[in-house]
Design a protein around this motif. Structure first.
Motif, short mmCIF file in Angstrom:
data_model
loop_
_atom_site.label_atom_id
_atom_site.label_comp_id
_atom_site.label_asym_id
_atom_site.label_seq_id
_atom_site.Cartn_x
_atom_site.Cartn_y
_atom_site.Cartn_z
N PRO A 2 -16.80 35.06 19.24
CA PRO A 2 -18.17 34.59 19.37
C PRO A 2 -19.00 35.39 20.38
O PRO A 2 -18.56 35.64 21.49
CB PRO A 2 -18.02 33.15 19.85
N LEU A 3 -20.15 35.76 19.92
CA LEU A 3 -21.16 36.40 20.75
C LEU A 3 -22.28 35.38 20.90
O LEU A 3 -22.75 34.82 19.91
CB LEU A 3 -21.68 37.65 20.05
N THR A 4 -22.69 35.14 22.13
CA THR A 4 -23.83 34.26 22.37
C THR A 4 -24.95 35.10 23.00
O THR A 4 -24.74 35.73 24.03
CB THR A 4 -23.47 33.10 23.31
N LEU A 5 -26.09 35.11 22.35
CA LEU A 5 -27.28 35.77 22.87
C LEU A 5 -28.26 34.67 23.25
O LEU A 5 -28.73 33.92 22.39
CB LEU A 5 -27.90 36.69 21.82
N ILE A 24 -25.80 44.66 18.72
CA ILE A 24 -24.81 44.32 19.75
C ILE A 24 -23.41 44.28 19.13
O ILE A 24 -22.45 44.76 19.73
CB ILE A 24 -25.17 43.00 20.45
N THR A 25 -23.31 43.73 17.93
CA THR A 25 -22.02 43.72 17.22
C THR A 25 -21.53 45.13 16.98
O THR A 25 -20.36 45.45 17.24
CB THR A 25 -22.17 42.96 15.88
N ALA A 27 -22.31 47.81 18.63
CA ALA A 27 -21.95 48.42 19.92
C ALA A 27 -20.56 47.98 20.37
O ALA A 27 -19.77 48.79 20.85
CB ALA A 27 -22.99 48.07 20.99
N MET A 28 -20.24 46.71 20.18
CA MET A 28 -18.91 46.22 20.55
C MET A 28 -17.85 46.93 19.74
O MET A 28 -16.84 47.39 20.27
CB MET A 28 -18.84 44.71 20.35
N LEU A 29 -18.07 47.03 18.44
CA LEU A 29 -17.11 47.72 17.57
C LEU A 29 -16.98 49.19 17.96
O LEU A 29 -15.86 49.72 18.03
CB LEU A 29 -17.53 47.57 16.11
N LYS A 30 -18.08 49.84 18.21
CA LYS A 30 -18.07 51.26 18.59
C LYS A 30 -17.25 51.48 19.85
O LYS A 30 -16.38 52.35 19.89
CB LYS A 30 -19.50 51.76 18.81
N TRP A 31 -17.48 50.68 20.88
CA TRP A 31 -16.82 50.89 22.16
C TRP A 31 -15.35 50.51 22.14
O TRP A 31 -14.59 50.90 23.03
CB TRP A 31 -17.57 50.18 23.29
N HIS A 32 -14.92 49.78 21.12
CA HIS A 32 -13.50 49.46 20.97
C HIS A 32 -12.85 50.29 19.87
O HIS A 32 -11.77 49.98 19.40
CB HIS A 32 -13.32 47.96 20.71
N ASN A 33 -13.54 51.38 19.47
CA ASN A 33 -13.04 52.26 18.41
C ASN A 33 -12.73 51.50 17.13
O ASN A 33 -11.73 51.77 16.46
CB ASN A 33 -11.82 53.06 18.88
N LEU A 34 -13.59 50.56 16.78
CA LEU A 34 -13.40 49.73 15.60
C LEU A 34 -14.59 49.80 14.64
O LEU A 34 -14.72 48.95 13.75
CB LEU A 34 -13.13 48.28 16.00
N ILE A 39 -12.30 43.95 8.91
CA ILE A 39 -11.52 42.78 9.34
C ILE A 39 -12.04 42.30 10.70
O ILE A 39 -12.30 41.12 10.90
CB ILE A 39 -10.02 43.10 9.39
N MET A 40 -12.21 43.23 11.61
CA MET A 40 -12.71 42.86 12.94
C MET A 40 -14.15 42.37 12.83
O MET A 40 -14.51 41.33 13.40
CB MET A 40 -12.61 44.05 13.89
N LYS A 41 -14.97 43.11 12.11
CA LYS A 41 -16.38 42.76 11.99
C LYS A 41 -16.57 41.35 11.42
O LYS A 41 -17.41 40.58 11.88
CB LYS A 41 -17.12 43.79 11.14
N SER A 42 -15.75 41.00 10.43
CA SER A 42 -15.89 39.69 9.81
C SER A 42 -15.48 38.56 10.75
O SER A 42 -15.81 37.40 10.50
CB SER A 42 -15.08 39.62 8.51
N ASN A 43 -14.77 38.87 11.81
CA ASN A 43 -14.36 37.86 12.78
C ASN A 43 -15.27 37.82 14.00
O ASN A 43 -14.97 37.14 14.98
CB ASN A 43 -12.90 38.07 13.19
N ILE A 44 -16.36 38.56 13.96
CA ILE A 44 -17.37 38.47 15.01
C ILE A 44 -18.45 37.52 14.52
O ILE A 44 -19.09 37.75 13.50
CB ILE A 44 -17.97 39.85 15.35
N THR A 45 -18.61 36.44 15.25
CA THR A 45 -19.65 35.47 14.93
C THR A 45 -20.68 35.50 16.05
O THR A 45 -20.42 36.04 17.12
CB THR A 45 -19.05 34.05 14.80
N ALA A 46 -21.83 34.93 15.80
CA ALA A 46 -22.88 34.98 16.82
C ALA A 46 -23.73 33.72 16.78
O ALA A 46 -23.87 33.08 15.74
CB ALA A 46 -23.75 36.21 16.63
N MET A 47 -24.27 33.42 17.95
CA MET A 47 -25.17 32.29 18.10
C MET A 47 -26.33 32.76 18.98
O MET A 47 -26.11 33.43 19.99
CB MET A 47 -24.41 31.15 18.78
N VAL A 48 -27.53 32.43 18.59
CA VAL A 48 -28.73 32.79 19.35
C VAL A 48 -29.36 31.51 19.89
O VAL A 48 -29.53 30.54 19.17
CB VAL A 48 -29.75 33.55 18.47
N GLN A 49 -29.70 31.57 21.16
CA GLN A 49 -30.40 30.46 21.81
C GLN A 49 -31.67 31.02 22.43
O GLN A 49 -31.59 31.87 23.32
CB GLN A 49 -29.53 29.83 22.90
#
Length: 142
Positions: A2-5, A24-25, A27-34, A39-49
């Motif tokens: 989960p990513l919370t913005l 932001i998603t 960037a996270m994948l890029k910096w983790h060489n992903l 598979i990884m991308k589909s497990n990144i969820t996000a919530m905006v407040q």
């Protein structure tokens, strides 16, 4: 993962939150060489407040801020170069999407690590080793 913005209203133009999450998603994948790892991308969820201006404070005074928080397995964001690079990328993303009006010093990033084995990945509680194996089946290793 989960990513919370969380941000004060009017920091980003209305509707730009979706683009911020996508960038932001990536960037996270890029910096983790992903980058490209579905598979990884589909497990990144996000919530905006988006909070009203009278609901965000610094030093006890109202201000406009942006908070980016990840909840991730304990192997993520452990490398100092990843921390610095990701932080710079996200700061740049928010700054640019704000029309270069959001002060960089009011963009905050933090990471919370989960206990190994408690992470729900693809609907199953997995250990760090199991997550790494699942990610590597996409042709990109951790």
């Amino acid at each position: 993962m989960p990513l919370t913005l969380t941000l004060t209203e009017d920091v980003l133009p209305e509707g730009a939150e979706k683009l911020a999450i996508a960038k932001i998603t990536e960037a996270m994948l890029k910096w983790h060489n992903l980058a490209g790892n579905e598979i990884m991308k589909s497990n990144i969820t996000a919530m905006v407040q988006v909070l009203p201006k009278n609901a965000t404070y610094a030093g006890g005074e109202e201000f406009s801020g942006v908070w980016v928080e990840w909840k991730v397995p304990s192997f993520a964001f452990t490398d100092r170069d990843v921390q610095i690079g990701f932080g710079q990328d996200v700061t740049d993303i928010i700054y640019e999407l704000s029309g270069r009006t959001q002060p960089r010093e009011n963009i905050y990033i933090n990471v919370v690590h989960a206990v190994d084995g408690s992470w729900n990945f693809n609907g199953v509680a997995m250990t760090n080793e199991q997550i790494t194996q699942a990610i590597s089946t996409n042709g990109v290793s951790q």
